[in-house]
Design a protein around this motif. Sequence first.
Motif, short mmCIF file in Angstrom:
data_model
loop_
_atom_site.label_atom_id
_atom_site.label_comp_id
_atom_site.label_asym_id
_atom_site.label_seq_id
_atom_site.Cartn_x
_atom_site.Cartn_y
_atom_site.Cartn_z
N SER A 315 0.83 -1.20 0.00
CA SER A 315 0.00 0.00 0.00
C SER A 315 0.87 1.26 0.00
O SER A 315 0.57 2.24 -0.70
N HIS A 319 0.61 3.98 -2.94
CA HIS A 319 0.16 5.33 -2.58
C HIS A 319 1.31 6.31 -2.47
O HIS A 319 1.12 7.43 -1.97
N GLN A 322 2.08 8.09 0.98
CA GLN A 322 1.08 8.95 1.64
C GLN A 322 0.46 8.16 2.80
O GLN A 322 -0.39 7.29 2.60
N ALA A 325 -3.42 7.88 3.26
CA ALA A 325 -4.06 7.04 2.25
C ALA A 325 -3.82 5.57 2.56
O ALA A 325 -4.71 4.73 2.39
N VAL A 326 -2.61 5.24 3.02
CA VAL A 326 -2.29 3.86 3.39
C VAL A 326 -3.16 3.43 4.56
O VAL A 326 -3.74 2.32 4.57
N GLU A 329 -6.73 2.74 3.46
CA GLU A 329 -6.89 1.49 2.73
C GLU A 329 -6.84 0.28 3.64
O GLU A 329 -7.59 -0.69 3.47
#
Length: 375
Positions: A315, A319, A322, A325-326, A329
């Motif tokens: 991830s 990403h 970031q 964002a990780v 997810e």
Amino acid sequence: MAERTVLAVTLEVPSYTRAFSGRMGQTIENAVQMALGAFLRLAVRSHDSDPNATMTPALDGAYELGRGEARQGRTMDALLSAYRVGARVAWRELSSAAVTAGLDAETVARFAELVFAFIDELSASSVAGHTDELATTGRVRQRYLDRLTRQLLSGAAVETLNASAAEADWQPPVTLTAILVAEAQTRGLAARFGQSTLQVSGDLPGVDAGESLAVLLVPDLDGRHRGQLRSALQGRRALVGPARPWAQVESSYRRALRAKQLMVDDDVVDTEEHLVELVLTADPEAAADLRRLALAPLADLRPNTAERLAETLRSWLLHRGQRDAVAAELFVHAQTVRYRMTQLRELYGDRFDDPRAILELTVALGIPTGSGTSS
């Protein structure tokens, strides 16, 4: 009478105006004379003679006329109109002769019945010839098309393909797209993509005989036209290759075959939407070796820990680092991501600063486990 019959047909059936000119006109007039002669022999035959012996030459000639119309690409409409015109003219002439000869009304009536029954026999024989010729032509052309399709799938030389296309009277499109579908689901499918679509099944290259698959080669299904796929293939399980120049459609077919290895839930698998998976599964052993080497620093950890760190690293790579964002997810806190990445940096050391190592990790972890590959 034959001359007047041909003239009447020429005037009243426009399709034959040119066809009856010159030498062809004399040939047709001879055919009309033969038919009239056969009729007269039929009319005056003795009761114990065989009518088939009298009729056969005329019926054979009518049969060949029907076949000739089919070979010229014409329907039976013109020929049947010619028969009707010919029957009218012939009856006018024959009835005039009968009346002049003093035949009684009953005999004239039977004579009329015989005229139109004879014309019906000729018409039926011509229709049979027309139908048989079309059926034969259709079967022969289909054999040519089947041969062309198999040559395309096997990657035959362009010269061979051009010759086969010409023999099959098939105009090559700009591109062809290969579609693999179950043979039982092909009914009406080719017609939805147009008359130039090629279709073949049985003994396909790279397909086990027990799979019962068919392949369609669809013309010009690229760009914006590719959107027609899902509606046309609705309710069918299909594997769709890319559009390729028509003589290179073998590569589209091979791509569609490769898509059989993808564990994708969609009914219609468009290979254009799964290029990453196809690249990473092109060499399963190489993909497995790459994953093993790329994840070697995690090999000594407990399986659950190694799995969580690999998931986080994947991830993080996708990403581009970031953290939020990780975390979103993976459904974890951002601090958890920071902690795991610290562990990973300790395990990998300065490999995270090596572009080659990042590329290998990205490829090895680029597809989530269970998304359709064994990598």
